[in-house]
Design a protein around this motif. Structure first.
Motif, PDB file in Angstrom:
ATOM      1  N   TYR A  93      -0.454   1.635  -8.589  1.00 56.46           N
ATOM      2  CA  TYR A  93      -0.198   0.706  -7.476  1.00 56.46           C
ATOM      3  C   TYR A  93       0.766  -0.365  -7.962  1.00 56.46           C
ATOM      4  O   TYR A  93       0.681  -0.808  -9.112  1.00 56.46           O
ATOM      5  CB  TYR A  93      -1.507   0.058  -7.006  1.00 56.46           C
ATOM      6  CG  TYR A  93      -1.385  -0.757  -5.739  1.00 56.46           C
ATOM      7  CD1 TYR A  93      -1.627  -0.181  -4.504  1.00 56.46           C
ATOM      8  CD2 TYR A  93      -1.026  -2.106  -5.787  1.00 56.46           C
ATOM      9  CE1 TYR A  93      -1.520  -0.935  -3.338  1.00 56.46           C
ATOM     10  CE2 TYR A  93      -0.920  -2.849  -4.630  1.00 56.46           C
ATOM     11  CZ  TYR A  93      -1.165  -2.263  -3.407  1.00 56.46           C
ATOM     12  OH  TYR A  93      -1.047  -3.001  -2.260  1.00 56.46           O
ATOM     13  N   HIS A 132       0.812  -1.214   0.000  1.00 54.01           N
ATOM     14  CA  HIS A 132       0.000   0.000   0.000  1.00 54.01           C
ATOM     15  C   HIS A 132       0.851   1.271   0.000  1.00 54.01           C
ATOM     16  O   HIS A 132       0.366   2.342  -0.374  1.00 54.01           O
ATOM     17  CB  HIS A 132      -0.952   0.009   1.194  1.00 54.01           C
ATOM     18  CG  HIS A 132      -1.975  -1.088   1.158  1.00 54.01           C
ATOM     19  ND1 HIS A 132      -2.150  -1.918   0.068  1.00 54.01           N
ATOM     20  CD2 HIS A 132      -2.892  -1.503   2.086  1.00 54.01           C
ATOM     21  CE1 HIS A 132      -3.114  -2.785   0.324  1.00 54.01           C
ATOM     22  NE2 HIS A 132      -3.583  -2.560   1.532  1.00 54.01           N
ATOM     23  N   THR A 162       1.270   3.291  -3.408  1.00 57.15           N
ATOM     24  CA  THR A 162       0.138   3.975  -4.024  1.00 57.15           C
ATOM     25  C   THR A 162       0.470   5.413  -4.396  1.00 57.15           C
ATOM     26  O   THR A 162       0.954   6.198  -3.578  1.00 57.15           O
ATOM     27  CB  THR A 162      -1.065   3.984  -3.062  1.00 57.15           C
ATOM     28  OG1 THR A 162      -1.331   2.650  -2.629  1.00 57.15           O
ATOM     29  CG2 THR A 162      -2.292   4.544  -3.735  1.00 57.15           C
ATOM     30  N   PHE A 204      -9.393  -1.170  -4.966  1.00 58.89           N
ATOM     31  CA  PHE A 204      -8.635  -0.433  -3.947  1.00 58.89           C
ATOM     32  C   PHE A 204      -9.525   0.438  -3.077  1.00 58.89           C
ATOM     33  O   PHE A 204      -9.481   0.338  -1.843  1.00 58.89           O
ATOM     34  CB  PHE A 204      -7.536   0.407  -4.595  1.00 58.89           C
ATOM     35  CG  PHE A 204      -6.567   0.944  -3.573  1.00 58.89           C
ATOM     36  CD1 PHE A 204      -5.513   0.171  -3.138  1.00 58.89           C
ATOM     37  CD2 PHE A 204      -6.743   2.202  -3.015  1.00 58.89           C
ATOM     38  CE1 PHE A 204      -4.633   0.634  -2.161  1.00 58.89           C
ATOM     39  CE2 PHE A 204      -5.877   2.677  -2.041  1.00 58.89           C
ATOM     40  CZ  PHE A 204      -4.817   1.888  -1.626  1.00 58.89           C
TER      41      PHE A 204
END
Length: 284
Positions: free
Chosen positions: A272, A158, A161, A231
């Protein structure tokens, strides 16, 4: 042909370890994610017909159907800790890949009942991020892999991102998910650690390659399938837990979601990075 065994698991309440929960909505999100990213994540993964393949942590079968499609004729064993998820996986495979040779096992991947060297290949996708000791899990899987066999691991991160328009409020909302997963014993930033984890677990010839998803107006299927339904839906799913933990107010969390959703609107972009690792169990 399908078979199933039922084993005693280490964790009597697996729901406490999976930060996203086991709702039908989450099962749908996992399916959307797998279908949207199948070409990206499964590219280069195909096992010979007749190979003994173990999928560890098959979940609701979202990745299982794509694994079977890419490797027709494999002898697949799918292991899952959650009985509800395993039931959904069986339904999905029966509907989308009927007649496949698959053995279903309800149990803990740390305590597999299979003899040493039972499998030619091991596959796991989005599993290690939820485990408190990923090295121990990988070592348990190495035991049931034959010498010279391969393990394929796919995880997200994460922290990778990027989105436009940039928003501190959206960043904070994503960070709440990262925090909650850490509190549950997992690591939402695990993608960047795959090489050292596999090496520490005793694997050799470890190769890690990033798989980047970039989304803009020219990719409407990814805008819907990944940015919105994968997401953003994942972040939105932890709203109640984030509020209960005192990480955010309802107003602040919702503001972050609103600003994150702008990445899926006209003029927005989203990026991502997933990490895909392949390694080998050394010969004795």
């Amino acid at each position: 042909m399908t078979t199933e065994t039922m084993e005693t698991t280490r964790n009597p309440n697996p729901d406490t370890a999976y930060v996203h929960g086991y709702s039908p909505h989450e099962a749908q999100r996992l399916g959307d994610q797998a279908d949207t990213l199948a070409d990206l994540l499964h590219a280069g993964t195909a096992f010979p017909a007749g190979s003994r393949v173990l999928e560890a942590g098959c979940g609701v079968g979202a990745q299982t159907v794509h694994l079977l499609a890419a490797s027709p004729g494999v002898r697949l064993t799918a292991v899952e800790l959650s009985a509800d998820s395993l039931a959904r996986a069986r339904e999905r495979v029966a509907a989308e890949a009927p007649g496949t040779d698959i053995h279903w096992h309800h149990g803990d991947l740390h305590e597999l009942p299979f003899p040493d060297g039972s499998f030619d290949h091991v596959f796991l996708c989005f599993v290690l991020e939820h485990l408190p000791d990923p090295v121990a899990a990988l070592a348990a899987l190495r035991r049931v892999l034959r010498p010279g066999g391969t393990v394929t691991v796919i995880e997200g991160d994460h922290g990778s991102t990027l989105f436009h328009p940039e928003s501190p409020a959206a960043r904070r909302t994503i960070d709440h998910l990262v925090h909650l997963q850490a509190e549950a014993g997992g690591d939402a930033l695990i993608g960047r650690r795959l090489h050292p984890l596999l090496t520490k677990a005793g694997f050799a010839q470890v190769t890690v390659r990033p798989r980047v998803v970039y989304v803009d107006d020219a990719r409407p299927a990814l805008v819907e399938g990944f940015t919105r339904r994968t997401f953003i839906a994942m972040v939105e799913s932890v709203r109640a837990d984030a509020l209960a933990a005192g990480l955010s107010t309802a107003e602040a969390f919702d503001r972050g979601l609103t600003e994150l959703r702008r990445a899926a609107e006209p003029g927005g972009t989203f990026l991502y990075t997933f990490f895909k690792a392949v390694a080998v169990k050394p010969q004795p």
